[in-house]
Design a protein around this motif. Structure first.
Motif, PDB file in Angstrom:
ATOM      1  N   ASN A 143     -10.041 -42.143 -16.390  1.00  0.00           N
ATOM      2  CA  ASN A 143     -10.330 -41.784 -14.999  1.00  0.00           C
ATOM      3  C   ASN A 143     -11.147 -40.402 -15.016  1.00  0.00           C
ATOM      4  OD1 ASN A 143     -10.360 -41.072 -12.148  1.00  0.00           O
ATOM      5  ND2 ASN A 143      -8.582 -42.392 -12.016  1.00  0.00           N
ATOM      6  N   SER A 145     -12.022 -38.367 -12.765  1.00  0.00           N
ATOM      7  CA  SER A 145     -11.575 -37.516 -11.886  1.00  0.00           C
ATOM      8  C   SER A 145     -10.247 -37.038 -12.316  1.00  0.00           C
ATOM      9  CB  SER A 145     -10.961 -38.354 -10.448  1.00  0.00           C
ATOM     10  OG  SER A 145     -10.543 -37.369  -9.445  1.00  0.00           O
ATOM     11  N   MET A 146      -9.693 -37.220 -13.357  1.00  0.00           N
ATOM     12  CA  MET A 146      -8.554 -36.780 -13.792  1.00  0.00           C
ATOM     13  C   MET A 146      -8.734 -36.377 -15.231  1.00  0.00           C
ATOM     14  SD  MET A 146      -5.291 -39.250 -12.667  1.00  0.00           S
ATOM     15  CE  MET A 146      -5.433 -39.899 -11.053  1.00  0.00           C
ATOM     16  N   GLU A 149      -8.240 -32.526 -16.254  1.00  0.00           N
ATOM     17  CA  GLU A 149      -7.108 -31.895 -16.265  1.00  0.00           C
ATOM     18  C   GLU A 149      -5.979 -32.595 -17.129  1.00  0.00           C
ATOM     19  OE1 GLU A 149      -6.853 -33.647 -12.330  1.00  0.00           O
ATOM     20  OE2 GLU A 149      -7.223 -31.771 -11.338  1.00  0.00           O
ATOM     21  N   ARG A 173       2.076 -32.877 -16.075  1.00  0.00           N
ATOM     22  CA  ARG A 173       1.685 -33.569 -14.929  1.00  0.00           C
ATOM     23  C   ARG A 173       1.304 -35.077 -15.221  1.00  0.00           C
ATOM     24  NH1 ARG A 173      -3.518 -31.689 -11.048  1.00  0.00           N
ATOM     25  NH2 ARG A 173      -3.546 -33.432  -9.701  1.00  0.00           N
ATOM     26  N   PHE A 174       0.876 -35.240 -16.417  1.00  0.00           N
ATOM     27  CA  PHE A 174       0.296 -36.347 -16.969  1.00  0.00           C
ATOM     28  C   PHE A 174       1.270 -36.886 -18.169  1.00  0.00           C
ATOM     29  CE2 PHE A 174      -3.414 -34.294 -15.235  1.00  0.00           C
ATOM     30  CZ  PHE A 174      -3.607 -35.141 -13.965  1.00  0.00           C
TER      31      PHE A 174
ATOM     32  N   HIS B  67      -8.009 -35.485  -2.619  1.00  0.00           N
ATOM     33  CA  HIS B  67      -7.706 -36.453  -3.610  1.00  0.00           C
ATOM     34  C   HIS B  67      -7.300 -35.871  -4.920  1.00  0.00           C
ATOM     35  CE1 HIS B  67     -11.741 -34.690  -4.630  1.00  0.00           C
ATOM     36  NE2 HIS B  67     -11.826 -35.402  -5.704  1.00  0.00           N
ATOM     37  N   ASP B  71      -2.153 -38.122  -7.734  1.00  0.00           N
ATOM     38  CA  ASP B  71      -2.172 -38.453  -9.420  1.00  0.00           C
ATOM     39  C   ASP B  71      -1.780 -39.966  -9.676  1.00  0.00           C
ATOM     40  OD1 ASP B  71      -2.984 -36.109  -9.883  1.00  0.00           O
ATOM     41  OD2 ASP B  71      -0.863 -35.314 -10.483  1.00  0.00           O
ATOM     42  N   GLU B 179     -15.932 -40.079  -6.421  1.00  0.00           N
ATOM     43  CA  GLU B 179     -14.760 -39.741  -7.244  1.00  0.00           C
ATOM     44  C   GLU B 179     -13.524 -39.988  -6.757  1.00  0.00           C
ATOM     45  OE1 GLU B 179     -14.639 -35.287  -8.163  1.00  0.00           O
ATOM     46  OE2 GLU B 179     -12.635 -35.766  -8.803  1.00  0.00           O
ATOM     47  N   ALA B 182     -12.920 -43.488  -7.047  1.00  0.00           N
ATOM     48  CA  ALA B 182     -12.606 -43.430  -8.925  1.00  0.00           C
ATOM     49  C   ALA B 182     -11.325 -43.241  -8.820  1.00  0.00           C
ATOM     50  CB  ALA B 182     -13.684 -43.100  -9.263  1.00  0.00           C
ATOM     51  N   ARG B 183     -10.950 -42.090  -8.335  1.00  0.00           N
ATOM     52  CA  ARG B 183      -9.610 -41.761  -8.802  1.00  0.00           C
ATOM     53  C   ARG B 183      -8.539 -42.676  -8.393  1.00  0.00           C
ATOM     54  NH1 ARG B 183      -8.086 -35.947  -9.908  1.00  0.00           N
ATOM     55  NH2 ARG B 183      -5.819 -35.909  -9.708  1.00  0.00           N
ATOM     56  N   TRP B 186     -10.310 -46.622 -10.437  1.00  0.00           N
ATOM     57  CA  TRP B 186     -10.915 -46.651 -11.760  1.00  0.00           C
ATOM     58  C   TRP B 186     -10.041 -47.470 -12.538  1.00  0.00           C
ATOM     59  CZ3 TRP B 186     -15.870 -44.711 -12.949  1.00  0.00           C
ATOM     60  CH2 TRP B 186     -16.151 -44.669 -14.239  1.00  0.00           C
TER      61      TRP B 186
END
Lengths: 419, 260
Positions: A143, A145-146, A149, A173-174, B67, B71, B179, B182-183, B186
């Motif tokens: 992703n 967007s992540m 991070e 966090r992940f 966003h 998570d 984005e 996508a977050r 995706w």
């Protein structure tokens, strides 16, 4: 200064009409273009070349990670590095690197790098790229967007995995891991040197300064285009009160050396035009993934390498023919003295202590790659090694001393004898 | 076309814009891919008959960087639920497009009492291997308008930088909307919404643009078949994926008819 020999491992037989008939060298490049039997020969040639570079006395051999990519056949550079660990003795092994967010859990990277560091007796340079959008977001579906991070978190996890003595729980966090306790542990203490290949983002520069990692600018567009980025990097180091130790930085440069400049032009023209014509043919669909580029970087107007190529294509400024490739400084060619003088100038101007040299590029065959490598080692290298000798390279591997390292068994002779 | 009243609510510490206009029973609308960087004729058409409430999704234009703290899919669904609640849409009729439609369906499935009637324009959330949804992110910039709208000009009008806008902030906000989508969605657009569709009891209208180039028609059929409540599918001629941009009056009329 340090002279490092870098291999991308490009597939060398993309067809002449590749650019016309195929949309992209990356992500959705068609499987019919890949002949595994030819790749068998390519991989073995490439590994011969890396071993040869080590024999010739380069300070390091470098490999990197790409996915679904016609110019980078190393989805796992660690496989190549582990083979090199057994076939080289004193050369540093620079894995440039493992895209941390692609590994689940990221302790896999801590483990594999520790293995390479143990096998090689402490010769590993651990590269941690974020990875390109093509590799990470499209080929590996991370992703966007992540991604960053996750990358930063994975970095922290790997650092702790390498340095903490006791088993610990990681509550990220992940990533959540109840028992982090990697075996093996790296030879180098507290951990192997960490290098960060990056684009021109201020955030990456700051992060490298904060963590004391090497920043390596791996551009395919040479020293002329790289000057602005490296100037930006050093200005930021000044601002942060860091010294201008040239070993804080690495820079990638294509080089082709021959007896004369004319000869070099003739010899390296085809491989250079192959690389800039076919290998950078990436579909702009894959050049950017939303969120991959931070908003601060968007505001600063910095674009990634493939987005840069897309822009160059749009404005027709990407050089694909040898005259322009040389003129724009993508590839430095010339006699040994000319190349030495130019590289000395480049290293000084950019203030870069780690020059990562691409001496096999495009469809260059093994004979020419070895010729380039040998001539460079014999006649160029001696003219450069004294540069920056006043500075300490705090980011170079600290291997075990030779007397306590394993001696390698010369398997080839015994295998040949057995036949 | 007159401007709506603009309010804001806070979700996870980020401000989300809420537009409100019109009179009568409340109707909520959650924007589609790309969000709502400006008020559009479709919203006016809805506001002529109803009190239209348009809360911005986190990360979409008007939704700041909300966003960035979401998570997981649970985080998203809870944020949307709070957003609807704070915007005063509890128990109201709810419409949405693509991304927004998918979240509207989630809320209706998980909190059945919170939605009266549902109207979904080409909702995301499923992936059919036999008819893959087009990748909305891996696109060359000039191809995007024609992918999302039957008439590319309608997308261009939505996204055109207004005179005097703060460049590059305008384009950063548009990228941020992509984005944010996508977050949540995706890489395939598949949030496994199909598992929750049978929980939807609200009568549901599915709206398809006849020229939808993102999502094949069979998605609407699958969704309609899986929803527990009464469903109907309506196809809008001359409309693309974001049917509300291509045919504002026709899409608004279908929604108003269904929710009246």
């Amino acid at each position: 200064m340090k002279l490092m020999w870098f291999h991308l491992m490009p597939y060398t037989e993309l067809p002449d009409d590749f650019r016309e008939k195929h949309p992209s060298v990356w992500v959705d490049i068609h499987s019919s273009l890949f002949d595994p039997r030819r790749a068998h020969l390519m991989y073995n040639d490439f590994m011969d070349e890396l071993e040869f570079a080590a024999e010739c006395g380069f300070d390091a051999v470098c490999v990197n990670e790409h996915h679904s990519n016609g110019y980078g056949l190393m989805p796992s550079p660690n496989l190549i590095a582990s083979a090199l660990a057994r076939r080289t003795t004193d050369t540093a092994l620079c894995v440039m690197g493992n895209s941390l967010a692609l590994y689940n859990p990221p302790t896999r990277v801590a483990e594999e790098f520790a293995m390479i560091d143990c096998i090689s007796g402490g010769r590993l340079i651990a590269g941690f790229p974020v990875g390109t959008p093509m590799d990470t977001c499209f080929a590996y579906s991370q992703n966007p967007s992540m991604l960053r991070e996750r990358y930063y978190e994975a970095h922290d996890l790997v650092m702790r995995a390498w340095t903490e003595e006791d088993t610990f729980a990681f509550n990220g966090r992940f990533n959540q891991q109840r028992y982090v306790n990697i075996w093996p542990r790296p030879v180098q203490k507290p951990h192997p040197p960490i290098w960060i290949p990056g684009g021109g983002s201020v955030e990456t520069w700051r992060w490298c300064a904060e963590t004391d990692h090497v920043y390596a600018y791996l551009s395919y567009f040479g020293y002329l285009a790289g000057q602005a980025t490296m100037d930006g990097f050093w200005k930021e180091m000044d601002r942060l009160g860091k010294d201008r130790n040239p070993y804080r930085a690495g820079f990638l440069q294509f080089v082709g050396v021959a007896e004369t400049r004319e000869q070099a032009y003739k010899l390296y023209r085809e491989p250079a035009e192959y690389f800039y014509g076919r290998c950078l043919h990436v579909d702009p669909r894959f050049a950017a993934a939303p969120g991959y580029t931070s908003e601060a970087t968007q505001r600063a107007g910095v674009v990634g390498q493939v987005a840069q190529v897309a822009r160059m294509r749009r404005f027709d400024t990407l050089a694909r023919e040898m005259d322009a490739i040389v003129e724009k400084g993508y590839v430095i060619i010339g006699s040994p003295d000319e190349v030495a003088a130019q590289l000395r100038q480049v290293a000084t101007d950019l203030n870069v202590g780690h020059l990562m040299l691409l001496m096999q590029f495009g469809n260059m065959g093994k004979d020419l790659a070895k010729y380039n490598t040998k001539l460079f080692a014999e006649k160029v290298m001696p003219q450069l090694t004294d540069l920056f000798s006043d500075w300490e390279d705090r980011w170079w591997p600290q291997p075990m001393t030779r007397d306590v390292r394993a001696s390698l068994t010369p398997f080839r002779q015994s295998a040949m004898a057995a036949q | 076309m007159s401007e709506p009243e603009e309010l804001s609510v806070e979700i996870n510490g980020f401000s989300c814009r809420v537009w409100q206009k019109g009179q009568g029973p409340k109707l909520g609308f959650l924007a589609g891919f790309g969000g709502l960087p400006r008020w559009i004729p479709f919203l006016d058409a809805l506001a002529r008959e109803r009190t239209l409430v348009v809360p911005s999704l986190p990360g979409f234009p008007g939704g700041e960087r909300g966003h960035t703290v979401l998570d997981s899919h649970l985080d998203w669904v809870l944020a949307i639920r709070q957003l609807l609640h704070k915007a005063g849409l509890e128990g109201a009729d709810l419409a949405g497009s693509s991304v927004g439609a998918s979240f509207a369906a989630e809320v209706a499935a998980i909190w059945p009492a919170s939605v009266r009637r549902l109207a979904l324009i080409a909702p995301w959330g499923l992936f059919d291997e036999q008819a893959p949804m087009t990748d909305p992110w891996a696109q060359r910039a000039p191809d995007v308008p024609g992918l999302l709208c039957a008439d590319p000009e309608h997308w261009n009008q939505l996204k055109a930088e207004p005179e005097g806008a703060n460049s590059p902030e305008w384009s950063i906000v548009q990228t941020r909307a992509n984005e944010a989508a996508a977050r949540a969605f995706w890489p395939l657009g598949n949030t496994r919404l199909d598992k929750r569709l049978p929980l939807i009891e609200a009568p549901t209208l599915l709206i398809c643009g006849e020229q939808d180039r993102v999502m094949p028609r069979r998605y609407a059929d699958r969704i309609a078949a899986a929803i527990a409540g009464r469903t109907e599918i309506t196809t809008i001629p001359g409309a693309g994926h974001l049917a509300e941009l291509d045919k504002p009056d026709e899409v608004a009329a279908a929604i108003l008819r269904w929710t009246t």
